[in-house]
Motif scaffolding. Structure first.
Motif, PDB file in Angstrom:
ATOM      1  N   ILE A  30      30.619  -7.054   4.314  1.00  0.00           N
ATOM      2  CA  ILE A  30      31.228  -6.064   3.422  1.00  0.00           C
ATOM      3  C   ILE A  30      30.175  -5.030   3.031  1.00  0.00           C
ATOM      4  O   ILE A  30      29.121  -5.371   2.487  1.00  0.00           O
ATOM      5  N   VAL A  31      30.449  -3.775   3.332  1.00  0.00           N
ATOM      6  CA  VAL A  31      29.506  -2.694   3.026  1.00  0.00           C
ATOM      7  C   VAL A  31      30.078  -1.691   2.026  1.00  0.00           C
ATOM      8  O   VAL A  31      29.364  -0.792   1.580  1.00  0.00           O
ATOM      9  N   GLY A  32      31.348  -1.819   1.685  1.00  0.00           N
ATOM     10  CA  GLY A  32      31.945  -0.880   0.745  1.00  0.00           C
ATOM     11  C   GLY A  32      33.453  -0.956   0.777  1.00  0.00           C
ATOM     12  O   GLY A  32      34.041  -1.956   1.221  1.00  0.00           O
ATOM     13  N   TRP A  33      34.081   0.113   0.353  1.00  0.00           N
ATOM     14  CA  TRP A  33      35.536   0.146   0.294  1.00  0.00           C
ATOM     15  C   TRP A  33      36.014   1.572   0.528  1.00  0.00           C
ATOM     16  O   TRP A  33      35.209   2.510   0.573  1.00  0.00           O
ATOM     17  N   TYR A  34      37.307   1.720   0.701  1.00  0.00           N
ATOM     18  CA  TYR A  34      37.888   3.042   0.965  1.00  0.00           C
ATOM     19  C   TYR A  34      39.211   3.174   0.227  1.00  0.00           C
ATOM     20  O   TYR A  34      39.824   2.183  -0.187  1.00  0.00           O
ATOM     21  N   HIS A  35      39.649   4.403   0.068  1.00  0.00           N
ATOM     22  CA  HIS A  35      40.997   4.681  -0.430  1.00  0.00           C
ATOM     23  C   HIS A  35      41.433   6.058   0.059  1.00  0.00           C
ATOM     24  O   HIS A  35      40.610   6.904   0.425  1.00  0.00           O
ATOM     25  N   THR A  36      42.738   6.262   0.045  1.00  0.00           N
ATOM     26  CA  THR A  36      43.321   7.511   0.543  1.00  0.00           C
ATOM     27  C   THR A  36      43.542   8.471  -0.614  1.00  0.00           C
ATOM     28  O   THR A  36      44.667   8.874  -0.876  1.00  0.00           O
TER      29      THR A  36
ATOM     30  N   SER B 269      27.271  -0.684  -2.506  1.00  0.00           N
ATOM     31  CA  SER B 269      28.624  -0.426  -2.026  1.00  0.00           C
ATOM     32  C   SER B 269      28.837   1.062  -1.776  1.00  0.00           C
ATOM     33  O   SER B 269      28.405   1.915  -2.555  1.00  0.00           O
ATOM     34  N   VAL B 270      29.506   1.370  -0.673  1.00  0.00           N
ATOM     35  CA  VAL B 270      29.804   2.744  -0.286  1.00  0.00           C
ATOM     36  C   VAL B 270      31.303   2.982  -0.433  1.00  0.00           C
ATOM     37  O   VAL B 270      32.117   2.125  -0.066  1.00  0.00           O
ATOM     38  N   LEU B 271      31.650   4.133  -0.966  1.00  0.00           N
ATOM     39  CA  LEU B 271      33.053   4.537  -1.091  1.00  0.00           C
ATOM     40  C   LEU B 271      33.344   5.633  -0.073  1.00  0.00           C
ATOM     41  O   LEU B 271      32.623   6.634  -0.008  1.00  0.00           O
ATOM     42  N   VAL B 272      34.387   5.445   0.721  1.00  0.00           N
ATOM     43  CA  VAL B 272      34.830   6.435   1.699  1.00  0.00           C
ATOM     44  C   VAL B 272      36.244   6.864   1.327  1.00  0.00           C
ATOM     45  O   VAL B 272      37.139   6.022   1.233  1.00  0.00           O
ATOM     46  N   ILE B 273      36.413   8.148   1.091  1.00  0.00           N
ATOM     47  CA  ILE B 273      37.729   8.703   0.773  1.00  0.00           C
ATOM     48  C   ILE B 273      38.304   9.306   2.046  1.00  0.00           C
ATOM     49  O   ILE B 273      37.671  10.151   2.679  1.00  0.00           O
ATOM     50  N   ILE B 274      39.495   8.854   2.408  1.00  0.00           N
ATOM     51  CA  ILE B 274      40.151   9.292   3.634  1.00  0.00           C
ATOM     52  C   ILE B 274      41.352  10.160   3.263  1.00  0.00           C
ATOM     53  O   ILE B 274      42.231   9.722   2.517  1.00  0.00           O
ATOM     54  N   ASP B 275      41.366  11.373   3.775  1.00  0.00           N
ATOM     55  CA  ASP B 275      42.488  12.277   3.546  1.00  0.00           C
ATOM     56  C   ASP B 275      43.528  12.014   4.641  1.00  0.00           C
ATOM     57  O   ASP B 275      43.333  12.376   5.805  1.00  0.00           O
ATOM     58  N   ALA B 276      44.627  11.356   4.268  1.00  0.00           N
ATOM     59  CA  ALA B 276      45.639  10.980   5.255  1.00  0.00           C
ATOM     60  C   ALA B 276      46.400  12.179   5.789  1.00  0.00           C
ATOM     61  O   ALA B 276      46.958  12.122   6.888  1.00  0.00           O
ATOM     62  N   LYS B 277      46.431  13.274   5.041  1.00  0.00           N
ATOM     63  CA  LYS B 277      47.128  14.492   5.464  1.00  0.00           C
ATOM     64  C   LYS B 277      46.172  15.673   5.349  1.00  0.00           C
ATOM     65  O   LYS B 277      46.288  16.491   4.423  1.00  0.00           O
ATOM     66  N   PRO B 278      45.207  15.787   6.260  1.00  0.00           N
ATOM     67  CA  PRO B 278      44.234  16.893   6.159  1.00  0.00           C
ATOM     68  C   PRO B 278      44.902  18.236   6.431  1.00  0.00           C
ATOM     69  O   PRO B 278      45.725  18.370   7.336  1.00  0.00           O
ATOM     70  N   LYS B 279      44.529  19.218   5.633  1.00  0.00           N
ATOM     71  CA  LYS B 279      45.077  20.569   5.792  1.00  0.00           C
ATOM     72  C   LYS B 279      44.168  21.458   6.623  1.00  0.00           C
ATOM     73  O   LYS B 279      44.623  22.452   7.187  1.00  0.00           O
ATOM     74  N   ASP B 280      42.883  21.148   6.669  1.00  0.00           N
ATOM     75  CA  ASP B 280      41.923  21.956   7.404  1.00  0.00           C
ATOM     76  C   ASP B 280      41.319  21.137   8.529  1.00  0.00           C
ATOM     77  O   ASP B 280      41.376  19.899   8.539  1.00  0.00           O
TER      78      ASP B 280
END
Length: 293
Positions: free
Chosen positions: A64-70, A92-103
């Motif tokens: 486990i190296v971190g977590w993510y959320h959308t 811990s690393v946080l990665v934010i994932i844009d599920a609907k990228p506009k650019d």
């Protein structure tokens, strides 16, 4: 009716090597929160530990190296959730994932939690600091993709078009970053945000690295380079148009030749048929003459 999509939360698995964190796997974790009260949320620890133990049996190197959320942005309770994941990983690393990228560009942003020191002497608070990240593939994955792309032939895609697409993506990303800097400086000037000296120092370093465009030799070099690229694009467009016209003419010529051959073939078959009918009629008439004699 309008339904607001809830964000998804999950766990990141990977390994740390030579100061570079490689995230190679992930799984979602049951999560729910109150939209009105950020302090009210639920994260299923039992499910997380059970799934991690199962993944560990498959690949013991992945931890486990971190977590993510959308997100698509940071939420007020992200610091508290990050403290929970620190029980499994200290950094811990946080990665934010844009599920609907506009650019165009990477739809992910990586953050680590740091202590923010205030100039007024108030106690430090935990906040997130953005870290550089990229999306890549391992050697085995690259070989597999190259093997699949061998059968894909698109004449419209070339090295020049790929280069231009990359430039457009980079310029859009640069514009987005400059817009964020402008908004931040405006809020600092208005007093909405406090002055953060490390950020100001970094911006000053960026401005110091900008080239001096008032030098005539540099402007001439940019002009020559741009003209050379435009000449290549213009020449390539002309060549493509000439080749397309050449192919069209060849296709038209071959169709005309095929039509002529077809007409000749029909005429020859018609003549052969007429000759056969004449021969049969002569034979019939000779048979009649023989019978009459």
């Amino acid at each position: 009716t309008y339904f607001r999509m809830k964000r998804v939360v999950g766990c990141l698995l990977g390994s740390l090597s030579k100061g570079v964190l490689d995230v190679s796997n992930s799984f979602a974790v049951p999560f729910d929160e109150d939209e009105k009260d950020p302090d009210v949320y639920f994260l299923d620890h039992d499910y997380l530990e059970t799934m991690y133990s199962m993944f560990k049996k498959v690949n013991a190197r992945e931890k486990i190296v971190g977590w993510y959320h959308t997100g698509p942005k940071l939420h007020p309770n992200d610091i508290k959730i990050n403290e929970i994941f620190k029980n499994y990983c200290s950094d811990s690393v946080l990665v934010i994932i844009d599920a609907k990228p506009k650019d165009l560009g990477l739809p992910t942003d990586a953050y680590i939690s740091v202590d923010e020191v205030h100039d007024d002497g108030t106690p430090t608070t935990r906040t997130f600091d953005h870290v550089r990240s990229e999306i890549g593939a391992e050697e085995a994955e690259e070989v597999g993709v190259e093997h699949l792309l061998r059968d894909i032939k698109d004449t419209t895609v070339g090295s020049l078009s790929q280069h231009l697409t990359t430039l457009v993506t980079a310029l859009k990303s640069l514009f987005s970053k400059l817009d964020d800097i402008s908004v931040y400086l405006g809020q600092v000037t208005d007093g909405t945000l406090p002055v953060n000296h490390p950020i100001i120092y970094q911006l000053q370093d960026v401005f110091n690295l900008l080239p001096n465009l008032n030098i005539p030799q540099l402007m001439d070099a940019f002009t020559v380079k741009t003209n050379d690229q435009n000449l290549v694009m213009y020449t390539a467009s002309i060549i493509r148009a000439v080749i397309a016209l050449h192919s069209l003419i060849n296709n038209k010529t071959s169709n005309c030749a095929a039509e002529k051959d077809g007409v000749k073939k029909v005429e020859v078959e018609k003549e052969d048929k007429e000759e056969k009918e004449k021969d049969t009629s002569k034979e019939d008439s000779n048979k009649k003459d023989v019978k009459s004699t």
